[in-house]
Design a protein around this motif. Structure first.
Motif: not given
Length: 379
Positions: A2-13, A312-324, A373-377
């Motif tokens: 999960t951390q590798a995904i976050v770092e790769a997405a940041r590098e690719r930004h 739960e996937v969001g939490k694994s990469i440090g994101q707190d998702l809400t619904e509406a 990316t995390a969801l797809l993985a």
């Protein structure tokens, strides 16, 4: 991982931003097939470059549909279906007035929020997954070209692909201001009311005429009276036309009607009332065509469970998702209605869809690329 995904997405930004700028440069109004197909050509090339297998479904009136397939580590698993659309509500040459701009964390351009940012996100997510060899399930990516006009041709394709999939990821924009995912959407009805009266001279023989415009005025009042906020039902007459000259009693008139409903149980009764509208003035006729374009996406236990999985996937990469919930419809309405597990509102944070203020947040583009990316993985 999960951390590798976050770092790769940041590098690719930065590359994601460049992709988005290029995609926004292709203006693609729904009704401009040649313009839409130019963007389809570009995306087909991008997908092939990422080792996707592309099926191009030709359409006569709208842009061609693209269905891209990417292999996963386990071919026996049911695929994930990712849905985006590239058609916009903006007419050609809008980009001359509202060009691509970056101002701090804010980027603008026609269609950037709804929903070209999602296309750039998906291309970058594929790059990150390939670099990390992180794809478990096969992935099917549908690029729609007529979503903004109700998906008249693509609907059966959408429903078929959804039923073949394990989970549907709909990359429509989230709900501002917090980027909430959408666990409930209203259904959408689209109707045309046509009224025929009798023409006469407005001065010399007024009493001989029967005004279709007067009848329309009465019908508009009745239609708007069907709105019931407690039930979540709204009816709106958005466009009216009629008559020929100021001094002629109008022989014809027409209205375009929008219906929004929260539940299927409410739908049948309201649709029947609109379709069976009766004339008020003697000597006029009223006919209505149309119906429910998109069924409601109801907040079912399956939808809630899908949201919890995404959270739960969001939490694994440090994101707190809400619904509406939202009153707008999307292709997610179709997939949810056929029973496919659907996670909607996964697009980029921003605001102003269909408005002059349309924009995205570049920080949201980075974060939502990581989430996708995390969801797809992980799903």
């Amino acid at each position: 991982m999960t951390q590798a995904i976050v770092e790769a997405a940041r590098e690719r930004h930065p590359a994601t931003v460049d992709l988005l700028k290029r995609i926004v440069s292709f203006e693609s109004p729904s009704n401009e097939k040649q313009a839409v197909d130019a963007l389809v050509d570009y995306l087909e090339q991008q997908i092939v470059a990422r080792r996707g297998r592309v099926e191009r479904l030709a359409q006569d009136e709208w842009g061609d549909l693209l269905v891209a397939r990417f292999a996963g580590d386990d071919a026996a698993r049911r695929p994930l279906l990712v849905m985006t659309h590239i058609d916009t509500v903006w007419p050609l040459r809008t980009i001359e007035r509202l060009p691509w701009t970056i101002d701090g964390d804010r980027a603008t351009g026609p269609g950037i929020y709804d929903m070209k940012a999602s296309v750039a996100m998906m291309l970058s997510a594929l790059d990150v997954l390939r670099g990390l060899s992180a794809t478990r399930r096969p992935v099917v990516w549908l690029i729609n070209t007529e979503e903004e006009v109700g998906s008249p041709v693509s609907r059966p394709v959408i429903e078929r692909l959804a039923l073949e999939s394990e989970i549907v990821l709909c990359l429509e924009p989230p709900v501002p201001p917090h980027g909430s995912l959408k666990t409930q959407r209203k259904g959408v009805g689209m109707f045309t009311m046509t009224i025929e009266g009798r023409a006469s001279h407005a001065g010399a023989d007024h009493q001989a005429g029967v005004s279709a415009i007067e009848e329309l005025a009465r019908q508009v009042q009745w239609l708007h009276g069907l709105t019931d906020y407690e039930r979540g039902t709204t009816v709106n007459v958005g466009v009216v036309t009629g008559g020929t000259k100021r001094n002629v009693v109008a022989a014809s008139a027409e209205a375009l009607i929008d219906l929004r409903v929260t539940t299927m149980s409410e739908t049948d009764g309201v649709v029947a009332k609109i379709l069976n509208a009766a004339p008020v003035l003697k000597g006029t006729t009223v006919s209505v065509s149309g119906g429910l374009n998109r069924p409601p996406m109801e907040r079912t236990p399956a939808i809630v469970e899908a949201f919890e999985r995404a959270r739960e996937v969001g939490k694994s990469i440090g994101q707190d998702l809400t619904e509406a919930s939202t009153g707008g419809g999307s292709d997610g309405n179709f997939t949810a209605a056929v029973g496919a597990t659907t996670i909607d509102g996964l697009g980029c944070l921003g605001d102003g869809g269909h408005a002059e203020t349309e924009h995205i947040l570049l920080s949201g583009l980075r974060d939502r690329t990581a989430l996708l990316t995390a969801l797809l993985a992980q799903l």
